[in-house]
Scaffold this motif. Structure first.
Motif, PDB file in Angstrom:
ATOM      1  N   CYS A 323       0.806  -1.210   0.000  1.00  0.00           N
ATOM      2  CA  CYS A 323       0.000   0.000   0.000  1.00  0.00           C
ATOM      3  C   CYS A 323       0.849   1.274   0.000  1.00  0.00           C
ATOM      4  CB  CYS A 323      -0.942   0.014   1.204  1.00  0.00           C
ATOM      5  SG  CYS A 323      -2.346  -1.122   1.008  1.00  0.00           S
ATOM      6  N   HIS A 328      -0.184   0.868  -5.636  1.00  0.00           N
ATOM      7  CA  HIS A 328      -1.568   0.396  -5.712  1.00  0.00           C
ATOM      8  C   HIS A 328      -2.375   1.359  -6.583  1.00  0.00           C
ATOM      9  CE1 HIS A 328      -3.294   3.512  -3.070  1.00  0.00           C
ATOM     10  NE2 HIS A 328      -2.095   3.484  -2.475  1.00  0.00           N
ATOM     11  N   CYS A 330      -5.807   2.206  -5.775  1.00  0.00           N
ATOM     12  CA  CYS A 330      -7.013   2.597  -5.037  1.00  0.00           C
ATOM     13  C   CYS A 330      -7.186   4.117  -5.117  1.00  0.00           C
ATOM     14  CB  CYS A 330      -6.905   2.174  -3.566  1.00  0.00           C
ATOM     15  SG  CYS A 330      -6.867   0.380  -3.319  1.00  0.00           S
ATOM     16  N   CYS A 334      -6.150   2.321   0.696  1.00  0.00           N
ATOM     17  CA  CYS A 334      -5.559   1.003   0.394  1.00  0.00           C
ATOM     18  C   CYS A 334      -5.433   0.230   1.703  1.00  0.00           C
ATOM     19  CB  CYS A 334      -4.189   1.169  -0.264  1.00  0.00           C
ATOM     20  SG  CYS A 334      -3.328  -0.396  -0.568  1.00  0.00           S
ATOM     21  N   TYR A 341      -3.709  -6.458  -1.548  1.00  0.00           N
ATOM     22  CA  TYR A 341      -4.372  -5.313  -0.927  1.00  0.00           C
ATOM     23  C   TYR A 341      -5.786  -5.204  -1.482  1.00  0.00           C
ATOM     24  CZ  TYR A 341      -3.556  -2.864  -5.356  1.00  0.00           C
ATOM     25  OH  TYR A 341      -3.548  -2.497  -6.672  1.00  0.00           O
ATOM     26  N   CYS A 343      -9.185  -2.172  -1.799  1.00  0.00           N
ATOM     27  CA  CYS A 343      -9.474  -0.740  -1.756  1.00  0.00           C
ATOM     28  C   CYS A 343     -10.699  -0.474  -0.878  1.00  0.00           C
ATOM     29  CB  CYS A 343      -9.728  -0.204  -3.161  1.00  0.00           C
ATOM     30  SG  CYS A 343      -8.277  -0.339  -4.245  1.00  0.00           S
ATOM     31  N   LYS A 356     -12.203  -0.075  -7.013  1.00  0.00           N
ATOM     32  CA  LYS A 356     -11.077   0.845  -6.927  1.00  0.00           C
ATOM     33  C   LYS A 356     -11.516   2.275  -6.622  1.00  0.00           C
ATOM     34  CE  LYS A 356      -8.366  -1.865 -10.257  1.00  0.00           C
ATOM     35  NZ  LYS A 356      -7.651  -1.842 -11.564  1.00  0.00           N
TER      36      LYS A 356
END
Length: 413
Positions: A323, A328, A330, A334, A341, A343, A356
Motif C-alpha cells: 500500500c 496500488h 485505489c 488502500c 491489498y 481498496c 477501486k
C-alpha cells in the motif's frame, strides 16, 4: 577378568588396525624391540612410525598350550612393534590387550594407557594361560567388556573405528561364526591371520569383507613379525594425491592405494571421472537463497518474489508494503493484506463495482444528531410556510370570486 571353559586346542587371536588410515610424516628413526625378559633393542630405520587415523584398538592374543613359550614371546614382540607404528594417545588411538585360552583375561582396557612405553611395559609382563582355544568366547568378551564406554571406548557419535583381527594356528573350539557376525553387525571390523596349520575356512568365517583385504597367513610364529611391515604398508600407504601422481582436474581424494577425483562446488565430475564441468549453481540444495537464485557464471545472486524485498544479508527476503504510494491503484484508501491489498473509501463514500473508485453516499448512518435537528426545524418551517401559502391562496380565491360577482352586477345595470 576371566571366564572359565575347559577345552583343548591351539589358536592365536590378535586385534590389529584397519586399512583405512591416513598416511603421515614425522617418524622416529628407531623402534625398540622387546626382547624376552623385557629388554629392548632397535630395528632398522626403515621401520619408522606413521600417523594413523584414530582407533579404538584391541589386541587379543591366544596363549593356549599349543603356543610354546618362545612362540608366545614372539607374539609379545610383535604386539610391541605394532604399538610402535601407531599414533597412540587419549585423543588418537587407544589400545587394549586381551589374553585367552579356555579363559579370557583383559590385560588392560582402552582407558588404562595412553603412551607407548606404558603399553609395552604391560605387554612384557603378560603370562600365558595354557589351556584350550575359545576364540568365539574371546571375541564375545571383547564386545561385552572391552568395547564399552565404561572401559574406554569412545561414543558412537565420535565415529572412531573399532577393529578386530583374529590370527590362529588351528581351528577354534567354539562357535565363532555367529559371534563374529554379531561383532561385525555391531560395527567391529575383523581381520583374520592364520599361522602354520590354521584352518583357512575358519579365518574366512570370522573376517570382514572384502576377504582378500582381511585374511592373512604366516608360516610360523618365527615370521609373525612380517605382519608388522604388511600392516605398515596399509597404514602408511603412499599419498596417491601428491602433486604429479594423479590426473584429477580439480580435487584428488586419496583412497588407500588409489584415488578418486572430485570437483569444486558449482562443478560436476565428467564421465571420464577426472575432469569437471560447471553445473547450475542454482540447483536445489546448492545455494542458500531464501527465494530466488540467479546464476552468475560460476557464482550466484539471490533475489525475491514480487511483494518481497532482499534483506541486507543478501539471502533472505521480507514482505514489502503493497500500500506504499505508487504501488496500488485505489482511489481513496488502500488496505494491506499480506502480499495483496484491497481498496476502501472514506466516510460518506461507497466503493464502486470496479473495486477501486468511490462515489458519495448519503445514509442515515452518516447524519449526525445536530444535522438531524436542523432537518427537523427546516421541515417544520416548510410545513408552516406551506400552510400559510395555502391559507393565502384560499383568501385570494375568495377575493377573486367576489370581484367576479361585482363585475357581473355592473354589466346588468
Amino acid at each position: 577378568m576371566r571366564r572359565a571353559l575347559g577345552t583343548r586346542g591351539c589358536c592365536l587371536a590378535l586385534l590389529l588396525l584397519p586399512p583405512l588410515l591416513l598416511p603421515a610424516a614425522g617418524a622416529s628413526p628407531h623402534r625398540p624391540r622387546l626382547q624376552p625378559g623385557g629388554r629392548s633393542g632397535s630395528l632398522a630405520a626403515a621401520d619408522t612410525a606413521c600417523k594413523n587415523r584414530p582407533l579404538d584398538l584391541v589386541f587379543i592374543i591366544d596363549s593356549s598350550r599349543s603356543v610354546r613359550p618362545e612362540e608366545f614371546e614372539k607374539v609379545k614382540i610383535f604386539l610391541s612393534e605394532m604399538i610402535d607404528t601407531l599414533d597412540v594417545g587419549e585423543r588418537t588411538t587407544r589400545v587394549a590387550v586381551m589374553n585367552y585360552a579356555s579363559t579370557v583375561k583383559v590385560e588392560f582396557p582402552l582407558r588404562t594407557y595412553f603412551d607407548k612405553a606404558s603399553m609395552k611395559e604391560a605387554i612384557s609382563h603378560i603370562k600365558p594361560l595354557s589351556a584350550g582355544t575359545m576364540t568365539g568366547l574371546a571375541i564375545q568378551t571383547a564386545m561385552d567388556e572391552v568395547f564399552t564406554e565404561e572401559m574406554g571406548t569412545r561414543p558412537a557419535t565420535f565415529n572412531i573405528p573399532k577393529v578386530v583381527i583374529v590370527v590362529t594356528d588351528g581351528r577354534p573350539q567354539d562357535q565363532v561364526q555367529d559371534v563374529a557376525a554379531s561383532a561385525r553387525t555391531a560395527g567391529i571390523e575383523i581381520y583374520a591371520v592364520g599361522v602354520d596349520r590354521a584352518d583357512m575356512q575358519s579365518l574366512r568365517v570370522m573376517a570382514s569383507e572384502p576377504l582378500d583385504e582381511h585374511v592373512f597367513y604366516v608360516e610360523t610364529y618365527g615370521v609373525i613379525e612380517k605382519l608388522t611391515s604388511k600392516f605398515r604398508e596399509t597404514f602408511c600407504a603412499v599419498d596417491m594425491c601428491a602433486p604429479g601422481r594423479h590426473e584429477c582436474d580439480q580435487i584428488c581424494v586419496s583412497n588407500n592405494t588409489s584415488y578418486v577425483c572430485e570437483c569444486y562446488e558449482g562443478y560436476t565430475l565428467n564421465p571420464d571421472k577426472k575432469t569437471c564441468s560447471a553445473t547450475d549453481i542454482c540447483a536445489p540444495g546448492r545455494h542458500d537463497c531464501a527465494q530466488v537464485c540467479m546464476s552468475n557464471g560460476g557464482s550466484y545472486n539471490c533475489n525475491c518474489y514480487e511483494g518481497y524485498t532482499l534483506n541486507p544479508d543478501k539471502k533472505t527476503c521480507s514482505a514489502v508494503d503493497m500500500c506504499a504510494p505508487g504501488r496500488h491503484d485505489c482511489e481513496q484508501v488502500c488496505v494491506r493484506d499480506d502480499l495483496f491489498y484491497t481498496c476502501d473509501c472514506y466516510q460518506g463514500y461507497t466503493l464502486n463495482p470496479d473495486k477501486k473508485t468511490c462515489s458519495r453516499a448519503i445514509t442515515s448512518s452518516l447524519i449526525t444528531t445536530e444535522e438531524s435537528c436542523k432537518c427537523e426545524a427546516i421541515a417544520a418551517l416548510q410545513d408552516s410556510v406551506t400552510s400559510r401559502l395555502e391559507a393565502l391562496s384560499t383568501k385570494l380565491d375568495e377575493v377573486s370570486e367576489k370581484l367576479q360577482a361585482y363585475q357581473g352586477r355592473q354589466q346588468v345595470v
